[in-house]
Design a protein around this motif. Structure first.
Motif, PDB file in Angstrom:
ATOM      1  N   VAL A  48       0.692  -1.205  -0.108  1.00 23.98           N
ATOM      2  CA  VAL A  48       0.107   0.009   0.127  1.00 23.98           C
ATOM      3  C   VAL A  48       0.752   1.210   0.014  1.00 23.98           C
ATOM      4  N   ALA A  49       1.913   1.250   0.776  1.00 24.73           N
ATOM      5  CA  ALA A  49       3.049   2.425   1.097  1.00 24.73           C
ATOM      6  C   ALA A  49       3.550   2.840  -0.628  1.00 24.73           C
ATOM      7  N   THR A  50       3.649   1.675  -1.201  1.00 26.00           N
ATOM      8  CA  THR A  50       4.277   1.907  -2.559  1.00 26.00           C
ATOM      9  C   THR A  50       3.189   1.953  -3.729  1.00 26.00           C
ATOM     10  N   ARG A  51       1.983   2.241  -3.647  1.00 27.49           N
ATOM     11  CA  ARG A  51       0.924   2.458  -4.577  1.00 27.49           C
ATOM     12  C   ARG A  51       0.952   3.975  -4.862  1.00 27.49           C
ATOM     13  N   LYS A  52       1.251   4.007  -6.193  1.00 31.42           N
ATOM     14  CA  LYS A  52       1.523   5.225  -6.690  1.00 31.42           C
ATOM     15  C   LYS A  52       0.108   6.106  -6.738  1.00 31.42           C
ATOM     16  N   ASP A  53      -1.038   5.392  -6.999  1.00 35.38           N
ATOM     17  CA  ASP A  53      -2.427   5.836  -6.961  1.00 35.38           C
ATOM     18  C   ASP A  53      -2.846   6.429  -5.673  1.00 35.38           C
ATOM     19  N   LEU A  54      -2.260   5.920  -4.583  1.00 37.08           N
ATOM     20  CA  LEU A  54      -2.718   6.488  -3.141  1.00 37.08           C
ATOM     21  C   LEU A  54      -1.614   7.394  -2.624  1.00 37.08           C
ATOM     22  N   ALA A  55      -0.443   7.628  -3.401  1.00 37.60           N
ATOM     23  CA  ALA A  55       0.392   8.694  -2.930  1.00 37.60           C
ATOM     24  C   ALA A  55      -0.179  10.194  -2.915  1.00 37.60           C
ATOM     25  N   GLU A  56       0.213  10.818  -1.727  1.00 43.53           N
ATOM     26  CA  GLU A  56      -0.244  12.076  -1.751  1.00 43.53           C
ATOM     27  C   GLU A  56       0.511  12.845  -2.705  1.00 43.53           C
ATOM     28  N   THR A  57      -0.480  13.697  -3.465  1.00 43.97           N
ATOM     29  CA  THR A  57       0.120  14.586  -4.738  1.00 43.97           C
ATOM     30  C   THR A  57      -0.551  15.965  -4.468  1.00 43.97           C
ATOM     31  N   GLY A  94     -11.765  11.555   0.953  1.00 41.25           N
ATOM     32  CA  GLY A  94     -11.539  10.423  -0.313  1.00 41.25           C
ATOM     33  C   GLY A  94     -10.350   9.669   0.058  1.00 41.25           C
ATOM     34  N   LYS A  95      -9.077  10.423   0.063  1.00 41.03           N
ATOM     35  CA  LYS A  95      -7.805   9.881   0.151  1.00 41.03           C
ATOM     36  C   LYS A  95      -7.532   8.784   1.389  1.00 41.03           C
ATOM     37  N   LEU A  96      -8.082   9.435   2.373  1.00 38.83           N
ATOM     38  CA  LEU A  96      -7.982   8.628   3.663  1.00 38.83           C
ATOM     39  C   LEU A  96      -8.696   7.416   3.438  1.00 38.83           C
ATOM     40  N   TYR A  97     -10.187   7.466   2.866  1.00 38.55           N
ATOM     41  CA  TYR A  97     -11.128   6.274   2.682  1.00 38.55           C
ATOM     42  C   TYR A  97     -10.304   5.598   1.781  1.00 38.55           C
ATOM     43  N   SER A  98      -9.801   5.808   0.739  1.00 40.98           N
ATOM     44  CA  SER A  98      -9.274   5.055  -0.394  1.00 40.98           C
ATOM     45  C   SER A  98      -8.160   4.177   0.148  1.00 40.98           C
ATOM     46  N   SER A  99      -7.292   4.960   1.112  1.00 39.43           N
ATOM     47  CA  SER A  99      -6.211   4.056   1.720  1.00 39.43           C
ATOM     48  C   SER A  99      -6.584   3.129   2.585  1.00 39.43           C
ATOM     49  N   THR A 116     -22.067  26.286 -11.902  1.00 40.16           N
ATOM     50  CA  THR A 116     -21.636  26.108 -13.267  1.00 40.16           C
ATOM     51  C   THR A 116     -20.223  26.361 -13.590  1.00 40.16           C
ATOM     52  N   SER A 117     -19.583  25.563 -14.361  1.00 41.89           N
ATOM     53  CA  SER A 117     -17.941  25.677 -14.554  1.00 41.89           C
ATOM     54  C   SER A 117     -17.773  25.074 -15.703  1.00 41.89           C
ATOM     55  N   LYS A 118     -16.513  25.667 -16.394  1.00 42.42           N
ATOM     56  CA  LYS A 118     -16.154  24.995 -17.812  1.00 42.42           C
ATOM     57  C   LYS A 118     -15.324  23.528 -17.204  1.00 42.42           C
ATOM     58  N   ASN A 119     -14.619  23.743 -16.081  1.00 41.92           N
ATOM     59  CA  ASN A 119     -13.910  22.641 -15.350  1.00 41.92           C
ATOM     60  C   ASN A 119     -14.692  21.546 -14.968  1.00 41.92           C
ATOM     61  N   PRO A 120     -14.231  20.179 -15.217  1.00 42.51           N
ATOM     62  CA  PRO A 120     -14.868  19.152 -14.575  1.00 42.51           C
ATOM     63  C   PRO A 120     -14.917  19.427 -13.173  1.00 42.51           C
ATOM     64  N   PRO A 121     -16.184  18.812 -12.330  1.00 39.92           N
ATOM     65  CA  PRO A 121     -16.097  18.982 -11.031  1.00 39.92           C
ATOM     66  C   PRO A 121     -14.995  18.158 -10.067  1.00 39.92           C
ATOM     67  N   PRO A 122     -14.650  18.642  -8.987  1.00 39.33           N
ATOM     68  CA  PRO A 122     -13.673  17.844  -8.557  1.00 39.33           C
ATOM     69  C   PRO A 122     -14.146  16.649  -7.764  1.00 39.33           C
ATOM     70  N   ASP A 123     -13.418  15.639  -7.698  1.00 42.13           N
ATOM     71  CA  ASP A 123     -13.681  14.339  -7.322  1.00 42.13           C
ATOM     72  C   ASP A 123     -13.412  14.016  -6.009  1.00 42.13           C
ATOM     73  N   ILE A 124     -14.428  13.122  -5.310  1.00 37.15           N
ATOM     74  CA  ILE A 124     -14.175  12.868  -3.817  1.00 37.15           C
ATOM     75  C   ILE A 124     -12.665  11.985  -3.604  1.00 37.15           C
ATOM     76  N   LYS A 125     -12.401  11.336  -4.668  1.00 38.33           N
ATOM     77  CA  LYS A 125     -11.179  10.656  -4.561  1.00 38.33           C
ATOM     78  C   LYS A 125      -9.882  11.609  -4.327  1.00 38.33           C
ATOM     79  N   ASP A 126     -10.115  12.870  -4.753  1.00 45.20           N
ATOM     80  CA  ASP A 126      -8.963  13.739  -4.477  1.00 45.20           C
ATOM     81  C   ASP A 126      -8.986  14.581  -3.037  1.00 45.20           C
ATOM     82  N   SER A 127     -10.325  14.490  -2.409  1.00 44.52           N
ATOM     83  CA  SER A 127     -10.394  15.220  -1.359  1.00 44.52           C
ATOM     84  C   SER A 127      -9.691  14.625  -0.134  1.00 44.52           C
TER      85      SER A 127
END
Length: 381
Positions: free
Chosen positions: A12-21, A118-123, A104-115
């Motif tokens: 888990v510590a070496t999973r790049k998709d879970l790393a803090e970015t 969300g990061k705590l829960y995914s880990s 409303t915004s031109k940008n895609p809405p932020p995802d819970i996985k990046d909150s």
């Protein structure tokens, strides 16, 4: 059994998709995080925890295992300072507040996985063999309405299953997007939020106060050394996690980013072995001031040098540059004793020893000499 859990922690510590970015800590944030982690170690020690391992910047901000060799549980922490205002629902989850519409915004809405949540829960979901939970820690509270009319910002630490019904439903739907298809339903109770009374601009001051309380209960005669102990622990823990290179093994991960209860206990044991000399040193510095007009800056320089000596001793080390000088000081003290004039005593020692150790600063020599002399006097009484 232990190897499987260790392998899971490393995986888990070496999973790049879970790393803090992004949104990494500035120095104030790192200081806040490290001070909180050390206070947590004292809490665990006070509670009688059999063992622990802290990993920094490996699985979110801090990961706390109940054993460095055979863990059965792990807590994952995000530790965030906040200078103004409480944490809002949107900041914590990236979700729209129930009952409101997303702007409303031109940008895609932020995802819970990046909150943060969300990061705590995914880990937490990544662990299958270890019991796992996530905790969001901050000096400011989380403005989240609770079932029954309370608010997480003003309550005791609580898990997110206690949110009011509308927020709980919205959070559960959001967390479900982080699950793989066909897995267990979302469990908001895995995540806790907690407000801590640590000022983001003065985390070390708060930590020293907590350590004074600990030492007053555990070893009152060493309470005066709380600052030296804190400085030693921060010097040890501070750099952990600073290296960004991936670690090729769990042992390397533990070495580069980990701190164990064995290391923590060794620091406390080294403190216990030290006589409480700081008060006696102050008495002698006051005596030197009255005898020879020792100036404020000279006294301060000796205090700083003495603190450095204590830090090294608490960390279980000794400056190799001064080791030969200490042998000479001890040998000199075996044949000399302080008389009525402390100034004459230290002047005589300096005259006999200074030439052989000319690279040592006068304040460092004075600190080492006075502490060795005091230690010898204490041992004889």
């Amino acid at each position: 059994m232990g190897n499987n859990q260790i392998e899971e922690v490393y995986r888990v510590a070496t999973r790049k998709d879970l790393a803090e970015t992004g949104g990494g800590h500035n120095q104030k944030g790192v200081d806040f995080q490290r001070a909180w982690a050390i206070e947590r170690m004292f809490d665990l020690e006070k509670s009688g925890a059999a063992d622990f391992l802290f990993l920094f910047e490996s699985i979110q901000d801090v990961a706390e295992l109940d054993s460095p060799t055979e863990p059965s549980s792990i807590r994952i922490y995000q530790i965030k300072k906040k200078d103004r205002k409480e944490w809002s629902w949107a900041e914590l989850t990236n979700l729209v507040e129930p009952g409101k519409k997303r702007r409303t915004s031109k940008n895609p809405p932020p995802d819970i996985k990046d909150s943060p949540i969300g990061k705590l829960y995914s880990s937490a979901l990544a662990f299958k063999k270890l019991k796992c939970s996530g905790r969001f820690i901050s000096n400011n509270g989380c403005d989240l309405p609770l079932n029954g009319g309370g608010n997480a910002a003003t309550s005791l630490p609580c898990d997110l299953s206690t949110l009011d019904a509308t927020h709980l439903d919205a959070l559960t739907l959001g967390l479900e997007t982080l699950h793989e298809a066909g897995t267990l339903p979302a469990n908001p109770g895995l995540i806790h939020v907690e407000k801590v009374p640590m000022h983001p601009d003065q985390p070390t001051k708060h930590l020293i106060g907590a350590v004074v309380i600990f030492l007053n209960e555990r070893s009152p005669r060493h309470a005066g050394q709380a600052q030296a102990l804190v400085e030693a622990l921060l010097a040890k823990v501070g750099p952990l996690g600073a290296k960004t290179d991936s670690c090729p093994s769990f042992e390397e991960l533990k070495k580069e980013r980990g701190y164990t209860r064995a290391e923590f206990s060794a620091a406390l044991s080294n403190l216990e072995e030290l006589p409480d000399l700081m008060t006696l040193l102050e008495d002698w510095l006051d005596k030197l001031e009255s005898e020879c007009g020792l100036g404020f800056m000279e006294k301060a320089a000796v205090r700083v040098a003495a603190s450095k000596i204590f830090r090294l001793q608490v960390m279980g080390g000794e400056d190799p540059v001064v080791s030969s000088m200490l042998l000479d000081i001890d040998a000199w003290l075996d044949t000399h004793a302080p008389g009525s004039s402390l100034k004459a005593f230290i002047d005589e020692a300096s005259a006999d020893l200074a030439d052989a150790h000319s690279s040592i600063r006068p304040a460092d020599f004075s600190a080492h000499f006075l502490l060795r002399a005091l230690k010898k006097c204490v041992a004889q009484t």
